[in-house]
Design a protein around this motif. Structure first.
Motif, PDB file in Angstrom:
ATOM      1  N   GLY A  38       4.290  38.772  37.064  1.00  0.00           N
ATOM      2  CA  GLY A  38       4.895  39.969  37.639  1.00  0.00           C
ATOM      3  C   GLY A  38       6.385  39.911  37.829  1.00  0.00           C
ATOM      4  N   GLY A  39       7.025  41.047  37.605  1.00  0.00           N
ATOM      5  CA  GLY A  39       8.435  41.228  37.943  1.00  0.00           C
ATOM      6  C   GLY A  39       9.382  40.409  37.095  1.00  0.00           C
ATOM      7  N   ALA A  40      10.654  40.544  37.420  1.00  0.00           N
ATOM      8  CA  ALA A  40      11.681  39.805  36.685  1.00  0.00           C
ATOM      9  C   ALA A  40      11.887  38.425  37.297  1.00  0.00           C
ATOM     10  N   SER A  41      13.096  37.966  37.343  1.00  0.00           N
ATOM     11  CA  SER A  41      13.568  36.688  37.897  1.00  0.00           C
ATOM     12  C   SER A  41      12.745  35.481  37.550  1.00  0.00           C
TER      13      SER A  41
END
Lengths: 216, 249
Positions: free
Chosen positions: A213-216
């Motif tokens: 999930g998500g970026a970073s």
């Protein structure tokens, strides 16, 4: 063209042998890659250098030469006899292993130092950090590369026909010598394509599964 | 806390020197922290504050001096370094959460693998800690789906899961958007009120004044001044301290 039809079964069998040898070599290459890759990222200088020598040597010598070495050289050195099947598997494993070392190394190094520090600050030791923190992140870099290595092993296994190993290419050549037509080679080409394309599709599907999930 | 002997302190740093090559980053740092005390370290960037914290839990080797944490002598390559790290929680400027794990998994991991606690117990504890930092609803979120302030609160919960005796904060709010700084400081304040021993490197002088028991002003690898927030922030003795505080306020 129609002359090849009775031999299709034989060609498919050749393709399965190609797949089998490549898969076996891939498994060995994975083991080599993980072990030597971890050594290559450790802080032991001598081990690092040894890993480097292995990788550079294997990557700079043509696969055909390595195959000859495995088939003709090793038996002389160690008084063992390899069947073409064993020699092909061993040569492909060492060859794929070197590339896998690089894939594992770049995967491990893609994980930032801050992850190691966060784990260390929490009292998590080296192996636990490797297993639970670094490996799951490294795999996103290593896996696509591994799929590529599998494909080059599959294609590279055709070189083993030269030592009399009857895989897909050698099967096609044998049939051609019987029916005096290039069509078996065409069929072999199509079978190679189907296997490699299938693998690369499979590879990108697995790759997608490892995104989180998500970026970073 | 009255003047306790060094042995009774939570953390004692004596004559700490750290060199990177020919550069001396810490040049004879000495201070003590008593149990339950909140020590705030302020000072200009590059003054050695982060390096000091990193020496305390052995992330960084040091050249000479002595660090004793909760009775353990800290030696980065010593046998007890893992024990030291379990007793000292650390909060990083950039959170350093594990991006492939959810918030709850981030918190569970260390107790599960480093303390070998049962999974169900770790899970319950993680839920409780998430609630404590105001993120009860966010356990299944990945770090990439959380704001900076939320990530830092998860990081605090993750450190607390190891039941540390001491918490080290390395500029915990410096990488945050201004609107999320408050929520992190509130959690830290709640920790301090709960009696946690804390060493906080920060530029938040209001936090230092409100929550700190003592402030250390560090510059160029030395402790320039050491005092209560009242003394140090209102009537700094040293001209260097005065200059810094005026510039920051």
């Amino acid at each position: 063209m129609a002359g090849v039809v009775p031999y299709l079964g034989l060609l498919v069998k050749g393709a399965l042998i190609t797949l089998e040898v490549s898969a076996l070599a891939l498994v060995c290459a994975l083991v080599i890659g993980v072990v030597v890759g971890i050594v290559a990222t450790s802080r032991f200088r001598a081990a690092q250098a040894a890993a480097r020598v292995y990788v550079e040597l294997v990557r700079s010598i043509p696969l055909l030469v390595q195959l000859f070495f495995a088939y003709y050289g090793l038996p002389l050195m160690f008084k063992v006899n390899f069947t073409p099947y064993q020699a092909a598997t061993a040569a492909l494993a060492l060859y794929g292993g070197a590339y896998m070392v690089e894939a594992v190394r770049s995967g491990i190094q893609s994980v930032g130092r801050n992850q190691w520090e966060a784990a260390r600050a929490l009292g998590i030791g080296y192996w636990h950090t490797m297993t639970y923190v670094v490996a799951p992140q490294a795999i996103r870099v290593t896996l696509p590369a591994a799929a590529g290595i599998f494909i080059s092993l599959l294609k590279g296994s055709s070189v083993a026909s030269i030592i009399g190993f009857v895989e897909l290419l050698q099967t096609a050549v044998n049939i051609r010598n019987t029916i005096f037509s290039l069509s078996p080679l065409l069929v072999a080409g199509i079978l190679y394509f189907l296997m490699c394309y299938g693998l690369s599709r499979f590879g990108s599907r697995v790759e997608r599964r490892f995104r989180y999930g998500g970026a970073s | 806390m009255s003047a306790a002997p060094a042995a009774a302190g939570m953390l004692s740093v004596e004559g700490l020197v750290k060199r990177f090559g020919s550069r001396t980053v810490l040049n004879g740092i000495t201070f003590q922290v008593t149990p339950g005390e909140v020590l705030v370290i302020i000072g200009p960037s590059g003054g050695g504050k982060s390096t000091l914290l990193r020496c305390v839990n052995g992330l960084e080797d040091f050249s000479s001096g002595r660090i004793v944490l909760d009775g353990l002598v800290v030696q980065p390559s010593g046998a007890n370094i893992w024990e030291v790290r379990k007793r000292a929680g650390m909060i990083f400027q950039h959170f350093n959460l594990f991006p492939h794990l959810t918030a709850r998994q981030n918190i569970e991991l260390a107790p599960r693998v480093a303390l070998r606690r049962p999974a169900s117990e770790c899970r319950e504890r993680a839920e409780a800690l998430l609630a404590r930092v105001g993120l009860a609803e966010f356990g299944h979120h990945y770090p990439g789906q959380l704001s900076g302030g939320q990530q830092q609160r998860v990081a605090i919960a993750r450190a607390l899961a190891m039941d540390p005796k001491l918490m080290l904060f390395d500029e915990p709010t410096s990488a945050l958007d201004p609107e999320t700084v408050g929520e992190v400081l509130a959690v830290m304040k709640e920790l301090a009120t709960g009696g946690m021993t804390m060493v906080v490197v920060t530029h938040e002088l209001n936090f230092a004044k409100e929550v700190g028991d003592r402030i250390l002003f560090m510059d160029a690898g030395v402790v320039v001044e050491d005092g209560t927030p009242g003394e140090l922030l209102s009537q700094p003795r040293n001209p260097r301290t005065r200059q810094f505080i005026q510039a920051v306020l």
